[in-house]
Write an enzyme that holds these catalytic residues in place. Sequence first.
Site, PDB file in Angstrom:
ATOM      1  N   CYS A  31     -13.292  -7.571  14.654  1.00 59.10           N
ATOM      2  CA  CYS A  31     -14.164  -6.405  14.711  1.00 59.10           C
ATOM      3  C   CYS A  31     -13.361  -5.185  15.141  1.00 59.10           C
ATOM      4  O   CYS A  31     -12.185  -5.281  15.497  1.00 59.10           O
ATOM      5  CB  CYS A  31     -15.311  -6.641  15.690  1.00 59.10           C
ATOM      6  SG  CYS A  31     -14.733  -6.981  17.370  1.00 59.10           S
ATOM      7  N   CYS A  69     -11.807  -5.321  18.582  1.00 58.15           N
ATOM      8  CA  CYS A  69     -10.558  -6.091  18.639  1.00 58.15           C
ATOM      9  C   CYS A  69      -9.378  -5.182  18.298  1.00 58.15           C
ATOM     10  O   CYS A  69      -8.350  -5.200  18.971  1.00 58.15           O
ATOM     11  CB  CYS A  69     -10.602  -7.258  17.660  1.00 58.15           C
ATOM     12  SG  CYS A  69     -11.793  -8.546  18.074  1.00 58.15           S
ATOM     13  N   ASP A  86       1.116  27.271  -8.560  1.00 58.13           N
ATOM     14  CA  ASP A  86       2.407  27.803  -8.967  1.00 58.13           C
ATOM     15  C   ASP A  86       2.394  27.868 -10.495  1.00 58.13           C
ATOM     16  O   ASP A  86       1.540  27.252 -11.143  1.00 58.13           O
ATOM     17  CB  ASP A  86       3.514  26.869  -8.470  1.00 58.13           C
ATOM     18  CG  ASP A  86       4.872  27.219  -9.046  1.00 58.13           C
ATOM     19  OD1 ASP A  86       5.256  28.390  -8.950  1.00 58.13           O
ATOM     20  OD2 ASP A  86       5.511  26.313  -9.611  1.00 58.13           O
TER      21      ASP A  86
END
Length: 750
Positions: free
Chosen positions: A23, A26, A446
Site C-alpha cells: 500500500c 508501505c 522556434d
Amino acid sequence: MTTSVTPDADIQRFQLDVSGMSCGSCAARVESTLNKVDGVRASVNFATRVATVDAPAGVGATQLCRVVTDAGYPAQLHAQQAAEPDDDPDARYARSLMVRLAVAAVLFVPLADLSVMFAVVPDTRFAGWQWVLAVLAAPIVTWAAWPFHAAALRSARHGVATMETLISIGVTAATVWSAYTMFFGTSPGVSAPDSDGILDALLGSDSIYLEVAAGVTVFILAGRYFEARAKSKAGSALRALAALGAKSVSVLLEDGSEMEIPATELKEGQRFVVRPGQTIAADGLVIDGSAAVDMSAMTGESKPVDAAPGGNVIGGTAVLDGRLTVEAAAVGADTHFAAMVRLVEEAQTQKANAQRLADRISAVFVPVVLALAVLTGVGWIAATGDVHRGVAAALAVVVIACPCALGLATPTAMMVASGRGAQLGIFLKGHQALEAIRTVDTVVFDKTGTLTTGQANVTAVVAAAGWGSAEILELAAAVESGSEHVVARAVLATLGDERRRAVSDFHAETGNGVTGTVDNVHVSVGRPAWVARGRVVPADLAAARKDGESRGETVVFVSVDDVVCGALTISDTVKDSAAGAIAALHEAGLRTMLVTGDNARTAEVIAAQVGIDEVVAEVLPEGKVEVIETLRAQGRVVAMVGDGINDGPALARADLGLAIGRGTDVAIGAADIILVRDDLGAVPLALGLARETIRTIRTNMLWAFGYNVAAIPVAMAGLLNPLIAGAAMAFSSFLVVSNSLRIRKFGSRR
C-alpha cells in the site's frame, strides 16, 4: 542493474526493486527509512515498487538494500523491465493471487450459505455444525489471507501500521468473534455459563461473522488480483518498447564474413549487417546499401524512412526491405533507443505532488482508522449494550477504510500515460510535464528545424565585385564545417567533400554565425546584421538579401578580412504538418507565437504559411528567454517548442519545454517532453495526452478521497455491513486502476 552518476560527481543514483509493499503507507515507510540515512534522498513509487535513491559516494547499493530489508521490505538492485511477459513481477503476483483466490472462492460459497443460515435460523443447527464452518473457513482466513497477515506482522515488528494491518485485523477479529459465538455462545443444545452485563451480551449473541472474514478475504484477493493484472497491462507498453531492441547482431569481420553475437556485446565502431525484417541493433552510420526503415517504434509514425549511405539510423527500428551495412556510433545504454526507455522508466518512478500528498495521508491514516474503529465499537456497546452492533460497526470501519485506491490514484495513471506516450513517440520526462501542462495557454515555436524541415538548400550564391561565386561558397563551407546548424548542412551539401578547404581557429557565436581562418584569411558567415556590423555592404548583396527575404528565404552574408563579399540565399521548406498542428492548438484555445533568430521578413512569411499571427524575429538565444520571461510576467503559462542549441535556454526557462527528438542534445536535455516524430501534430497530441492524464489523476483522487470520507462515517453509524464494506473497498482499488487504463486508448483515432 540501474546505477548512474548524477550531475554532482560525489552523488550516485541507484534504483532498488522493493518487494513486500502492499500500500501507499508501505511506500512512505520505505521512503522515510531511506531518507534517514545521512546524505540520502529517496523517492519510492508504490505502483512500480521502485525506490530511486541519490546517495553520497560512501553509501553503496548493498547498504541501501540492507536498510530497506531491515525495515521489513526485501530489496535488491533494480533490473531493466523484462521484455517477456513471464518475467513481469505484476503478472507473477497476479498468478499467485489467482491460486489463493480460486481456493478461497470455492470454499466461500458453501461457508456463506451455511453461516448465514445458522446465524439467522438457529433451529437449523445440528451437532458439530461449528466444526463444519470452522473447516470451511480455516483455509480462507489463514492460508488464503496469509499475504495480508504476513505483511501486517512484518509492519508490527517495526512498530507501524499499514493497510494490510486493517485487513488482517478485520479478518482476525471477525474470525475470533465468530469462534466465541459458535463455541461459547447460547445456541440449541449449548448452555452458556452464568454471567451478567456485557459478558451476557457477548456470550449470548448469535452473531457469526465467518462469512465476513472469508468474504473480505475473497473480495480483497479478487481486488488485488485484478489490480495486479491491470498494473501489468499498464507496464506492458514499456515492456513492449524494451522488447523491440535487437537480441543479436551480425557483425562484419575484416575478411568480409559475418559472425552473430549478442547485441549487448556490440562495440562502438564495429560494422554490422541488417537484413529485411531485422531490428537495427545500435545507432550508427549507413556505410553500404539502401532500405526502407520502419520508424514507428520510435516515432509512432507508420510511414517508412529511406536509409542510404551517409545517413543515420536509430537502434530499435526495423528494416523493411534491402540490406544495410551500419557502423555502430552508439551502443548499449548510449543509444537513442535506450535513452527513450530510460525516460519512460524515470517518468514512471517519479512522484507527482498529488501522490506525495496521498503518501503523507496514508502514513497517518491507518492508526487513525484503528482508533476510530475502537471508538465506534466501544461507543455502540456503551450506548446500546448491543455487542453485535458494536462489533459489526467496528469491523465495517476497519474494512471499508483501507485507502488502497489512494495509493494507486496517481502512479498508475502516470505509468499508463508514459507507456502510451512512448507508443506515440511522445516521451514525458516526469510528472513535472503533466503538472505544468494543465495551465499552459501560450505555445512558442522556434522556426528552423521546428516549423521547417531543417533540410535547407542553397538556392543562390551572390558574389560582390571582384569575387567569384565558387570561391565564396568554398570559403563559407570551410568555416561552416565546424557547425551543426541547418545553414551549415545546406552549405556543405551544396559544395561536396572534394572541394572543402581546411579551417582553423573556428568559433561559433550562438544565434549569430561562425568564424574561422581559411587559407590565412579570416572568414565570417552568419546573420547579415552581425556580419555587416561596421562594414560597407555592396548594393548587389543588399539587393540579394531583400529579394531573398521577400520570398521567405534565409540570407547569410560572408566576409573575408572585414570585407563583406558574398551572400548565400537558403531555402527551408515548411513541414507539411505545421499548419494542421497550429490549427489544432488554436482550436484548443491556445495562443501561438513564432520566435526566431532569422530576419523579420522571412519569419513573417513562414508564420503566415502555418497560421501564426504573432512573430518575434532577429533575437539571440537570450532574446528568446526574454520573450518567455515577458510572457510569464504577463501571467502567461508558456510552452516552448524547439530543436537547436540556441533553443536550450528557452526550453529550460519555459514552464513546459518540448524538444524535437532529432534536434540537438542540448535541446533534448533542457526539455520536459521529447517528441521523436517529425510530425508537428505530436505537439497538440502531447498536450492532449498530458491533459487526459491530469483529468484521470483528478478523477482517481476524487474517488479515492471521496470514497473514504463518505464511507467511514456510514460505517461508524452502523449502516454498513462488513461484508459489503470488503467488496466496496476491493472494488474501489480496481476502479481506480481501470480508470487509469483508459489512457491506453488515447490517440487511437487521431
